[in-house]
Design a protein around this motif. Structure first.
Motif, PDB file in Angstrom:
ATOM      1  N   UNK A 275       0.854  -1.186   0.000  1.00 17.97           N
ATOM      2  CA  UNK A 275       0.000   0.000   0.000  1.00 17.97           C
ATOM      3  C   UNK A 275       0.889   1.234   0.000  1.00 17.97           C
ATOM      4  N   UNK A 276       0.337   2.367  -0.371  1.00 20.72           N
ATOM      5  CA  UNK A 276       1.083   3.613  -0.264  1.00 20.72           C
ATOM      6  C   UNK A 276       1.485   3.808   1.201  1.00 20.72           C
ATOM      7  N   UNK A 277       2.719   4.178   1.399  1.00 18.61           N
ATOM      8  CA  UNK A 277       3.220   4.351   2.762  1.00 18.61           C
ATOM      9  C   UNK A 277       3.591   3.057   3.440  1.00 18.61           C
ATOM     10  N   UNK A 299       8.700   4.549  -5.707  1.00 21.77           N
ATOM     11  CA  UNK A 299       9.122   4.749  -4.317  1.00 21.77           C
ATOM     12  C   UNK A 299       8.700   6.135  -3.843  1.00 21.77           C
ATOM     13  N   UNK A 300       8.963   7.132  -4.671  1.00 18.46           N
ATOM     14  CA  UNK A 300       8.595   8.496  -4.286  1.00 18.46           C
ATOM     15  C   UNK A 300       7.076   8.639  -4.203  1.00 18.46           C
ATOM     16  N   UNK A 301       6.388   8.225  -5.240  1.00 18.31           N
ATOM     17  CA  UNK A 301       4.953   8.505  -5.306  1.00 18.31           C
ATOM     18  C   UNK A 301       4.171   7.736  -4.241  1.00 18.31           C
ATOM     19  N   UNK A 302       4.495   6.453  -4.088  1.00 22.00           N
ATOM     20  CA  UNK A 302       3.777   5.672  -3.083  1.00 22.00           C
ATOM     21  C   UNK A 302       4.359   5.906  -1.688  1.00 22.00           C
ATOM     22  N   UNK A 303       5.395   6.675  -1.622  1.00 18.52           N
ATOM     23  CA  UNK A 303       6.147   6.932  -0.376  1.00 18.52           C
ATOM     24  C   UNK A 303       6.287   5.666   0.475  1.00 18.52           C
ATOM     25  N   UNK A 304       6.784   4.627  -0.202  1.00 12.98           N
ATOM     26  CA  UNK A 304       7.032   3.377   0.499  1.00 12.98           C
ATOM     27  C   UNK A 304       8.457   3.346   1.052  1.00 12.98           C
ATOM     28  N   UNK A 305       8.695   2.380   1.899  1.00 17.54           N
ATOM     29  CA  UNK A 305      10.034   2.156   2.437  1.00 17.54           C
ATOM     30  C   UNK A 305      10.513   0.771   2.013  1.00 17.54           C
ATOM     31  N   UNK A 306      11.762   0.691   1.565  1.00 19.00           N
ATOM     32  CA  UNK A 306      12.409  -0.598   1.344  1.00 19.00           C
ATOM     33  C   UNK A 306      13.497  -0.758   2.401  1.00 19.00           C
TER      34      UNK A 306
END
Lengths: 365, 365, 365, 365
Positions: A275-277, A299-306
């Motif tokens: 999910x986003x974030x 990565x930027x748009x969904x502001x996810x973390x890997x």
């Protein structure tokens, strides 16, 4: 005493069975252990294929349990301070760190110790004391090894069946964070994926979706607590994404994706399941299998973390042993051992693992 | 009143100057604002090139300041509860969210609101009230906009000069975390990179290394607090990696890398600048510029974290205004405005930004 | 329609049964709900005793479920966006916040909204629409209330039995953090303590030790997952500390202590149960029962953390409902309801709660 | 060689000057250091008063710098791996931990090591090698001490002037977290308070309010970056609370309160200075000065966090040295040394510290 061992002498070629002398009296701080069981880890296949830079020849095997045969002077206690004696059944953390480098000292991140070494990986078999891998009748544990006396109620099968997969998963989930009530996708249904299902279930995940295969592995994942399993061979990529998202509440994706596959392409695919974030634990990329096209915009748009995670520390091995003791009935890791081989059959054992034929393969010397 | 505006009617083609009626009495909760200055953001170039899916025609411009011309019924206070009157100089958060969706409510992550709209991006200019972008003489602020009365001591140049870059950086650094004493690499020396240098410096970074160019931008980065700057055009990729690592203590790499470039290839390059266990903020990938080869093994082995961040919330705009008021002398964002254009020159303004000719370009209607 | 309600008119004196008119057509955005069941919360006893500053007269009751009788114009969906109709069974978050103050906006901490109001607590019964508490035949839900349609499979008994205790625990544990494998001490075996046991168990606590009483409550705590229970009446203070520490691995104390008692003295006692570096959630101190001697040196030396938590947000109510749906079989909150009273018996219901006679008491109008 | 030392033989009685033999050749791994300067810490006063359980006799002094006189076999490098030679100027972490206990190993929290010892605190002066405190001509550093070679540009005055206060503050702020832009209240203007001001300023605090005294200390706090100082002797308690809150934006209180006083009553007072949801670092309560009335209800209702922190690790000493090197010009800790005493005047030095007469007192043997 002579000890037989299965030795990797050249990448990609069959292991050879050789004999080395087992020291009657280990050096101060060291221990001589008679191997009871040694697990075949997926990383062993990567090592055999030459995907990680290691010295040769090497005795493979880094997830091992055995009985203490002899103790070097001064070695009287295990990592928790409990007394150690010959005859005790033990496990141990397969890696040893320097304790003094930038990563060990300043960043408190010993898994990235610049001088980290591991049994079954980093020690040359042609240098004394030779016996530093698990595919052998005996193993010599160096001074400083984190040894754990195994409780009587905990079967060797459970310890080796869970293997370094469980240690690695515990470390990775510690780094990434997983809250009770999270929706979790686990990519991969091998030993690492199975351990991820067990820990996520125990940590209170609201829903666990596993993508993997073949069916016998998915069936085991469901027994370990997966709510939904999706066979990657039966469902092509695009439909798979839809299937995974549909299995998450509202179709938004997972709070946490745990990648336990090892193929580079699994990572961009996993980003689609977040999910986003959300967070993604990139846990399976141990061998260097090269680059894959990824979409940084996602990565930027969904502001996810890997989050990456490498190896484990002794405290994660301890947490795994405590987990097996506490919850082993719900997660019967011992039963995942489907194939047993002798040292002479080490190549068959590797092949069974490479081809995902087995649940888990082990060597019983 | 008629209001001139520069309108993007077709992707990649010149903006057209059109006229729309400015409402004398805005609807309840809305405001009519006379634009004093509108910044040209790098994202405007991406929008103009069609890299993000937006409806056309649109009046570009999402970092704007102006004076209130008229207030709709019921709009009496700014976002902080301070009274608003015609004549007040104001700024505002350029995006509006629904407040009720999965992301707004359950995940407290309004930047990913499923119905998020932004001035200068999401509103069609051919639908009333037309004036929803900053490249215009007037702008209509919709009910629910987070408006901030600007303090007298804070110049319009500083607010627009810092622009949405500063808001975005503040949000991104909040998400990623940056501790005092961290070693920081900032990739990119445009407005976002410059804002990252300012915030990292203010947050107590021990050392800030900037990769970017051209030299006039690097010079400004040093004035804002960069300890080391590396010209990406002068230093080829491989030497660049060595130069960046050599500029970090012990050569281990940065605790935090902040990517403010926007080219996909900057992300795998930034991963090389991270120390093991470090964090990377993927902040610049606003336009969808396609995939790039990435090495997931690096994420696992170095156990690094990649964090995305999208947009900002009103509280980040507030933090930016407070920062400019408090620390504006140390970080003279107003001086970054090197080029001013009229509405009729909007295409030249976009070109100056696209070609990195300017520090920051603005439109002064 | 006339609606009977139990009204607190003077602190410390018996509730009075009064009648108020129930509006046939609620105002826009509001709802009229026929009460099915209203829980008696320990806070109601504190309110009745005058330990919190509230306006009188008030209809008590802030953990309630019922069926929609009528909907005001514009109220068509619940908090999750699902359609609402007369006849639907619903629960709701008992508090309403302003959404615009310093705490709501800037600090994203709506539980400390400066204008927060709660059903059963903050609304005067002598002002229309009167019916803003749960100890009544009908309740009027104001515009902006976070209403949740209850799934068919989820019994009203479970929702009210878990009550605001579960919402509060979920919020508190979110603030404090609890990792799988943690050793947990729960102080108190009333509704809040029981909810803490349930959530800690579900979140993977390695060991849960409960201090409380009387035995029938401890028995229920064990059924909900407590590993060890200690009767505070049977074990004097000094021995209790030893008993609790002995029940933790190595005798070092708990990773997390959750205080659910409400007596000030429980807090310094709980600090003794924490291991060095552990965390303590101070969750039960809702009424202002005055100061108690505490030892700040212990906080510094043991480097422990104390975390307060107040109330809950709608998303915690949602998490509670999802938890009950998902795990209700393991944690049969409905069965904790041991006493049912009519509105006319509200004083007996309060007394049963005050004297810990009951598991949980409810009013069934 | 004979070495003079000031020895605490009985709590509350004057230190006595005694002579001990300094070893010409330290044992393997140890070092003999000629003391250049030893700071008087507020904790020394607590120790002298018998507020902490320590063995006697003891040579006080745990913040010390000196020059290496002789190195034991095998000690060739400092904690960072830089070569060590006689004549080098060095500082060191004053505490030594076992590295193997529950806190060192499992909880990674060596400051709570069950066998932790500290120079100037834990070692008996009547047992060889006697010289384990700073109030002496020579000090013997035991094997395992974290020694740091001091860079040439860093004056001994700065290192000892900052003292263990700075190490302690860095550890405490690491544990509590402090974000750039936070509003900070520092309680206390002694060495710990001053160090807290320096670090908070460097970490980007938006506003720093100091409560303390006397005026010469407040003046120094302002020079170190305090925005507002409040003299606790000039402003009575109730007005003080108002004064502090009025100095915070909106009057809501501080995001972070840092207690650096040591009187138990400072802790409940500091809780009043916190905004709801804020954090308080309880850093000054080193001596056990008994209980104080506290209001647990305030913790729950304001949902604040209290964080304790004890001592420091070697990496905090390193961070302090790097901070002094990097930012020493802005925070001239060397200038805080206002009084210098010989070993024979150690009692006067203690008295000056006890009575807050001095900025910082030191012993120069």
């Amino acid at each position: 005493v002579k000890a037989k061992a299965a030795v990797l002498a050249r990448f990609g070629e069959p292991l050879e069975v050789r004999e080395y002398p087992a020291p009657e009296k280990p050096e101060p701080g060291a221990a001589l252990v008679r191997v009871e069981m040694a697990g075949i880890c997926g990383t062993d296949v990567h090592l055999w294929q030459g995907q990680l830079p290691i010295p040769l020849p090497v005795i493979l095997g880094h997830e091992t349990a055995g009985r203490i045969e002899a103790l070097g002077a001064g070695l009287e206690k295990d990592w928790l301070g409990r007394p150690l004696s010959p005859g005790d059944r033990v496990g141990w953390a397969s890696s040893i760190v320097c304790g003094t480098c930038y990563y060990c000292r300043l960043k408190r991140q010993p898994t990235r110790c610049v001088a980290r070494k591991a049994y079954g990986i980093s020690y040359r078999a042609d240098e004394p004391p030779h016996l530093h891998g698990g595919y052998a009748e005996y193993i010599v544990l160096r001074p400083g090894t984190a040894i754990f006396r195994l409780p009587d109620g905990l079967a060797t099968e459970a310890v080796v069946g869970a293997g370094c997969a469980l240690w690695t998963v515990i470390h990775g989930i510690e780094r990434t964070g997983l809250s009770w009530g999270d929706v979790v996708v686990v990519q991969g249904s091998g030993p690492v994926g199975l351990a991820a299902v067990a820990v996520a279930r125990e940590a209170g995940a609201a829903r666990i979706i596993v993508t993997g295969g073949p069916e016998h592995r998915l069936e085991r994942a469901r027994r370990f607590g997966a709510d939904v399993t999706i066979d990657v061979d039966a469902v092509p990529h695009f439909d798979r994404k839809r299937a995974v998202l549909n299995a998450t509440p509202g179709g938004y994706g997972a709070d946490v994706v745990i990648e336990c596959v090892g193929h580079p392409a699994a990572v961009p695919e996993g980003m689609e399941y977040c999910r986003d974030g959300g967070k993604m634990l990139v846990l399976g990329q141990y061998g260097d299998a090269g680059p894959t096209p990824m979409h940084p915009h996602v990565i930027t748009r969904k502001q996810i973390q890997l989050h990456g995670s490498w190896g484990f520390e002794p405290r994660h091995v301890l947490a795994a042993l405590e987990f097996l003791e506490r919850c082993g009935q719900r997660y019967p890791f011992g039963e995942t051992i489907t194939h047993r081989f002798g040292i002479d059959q080490a190549n068959e054992a590797l092949a069974a693992t490479r081809e995902w034929r087995a649940g888990k393969s082990v060597i019983v010397p």
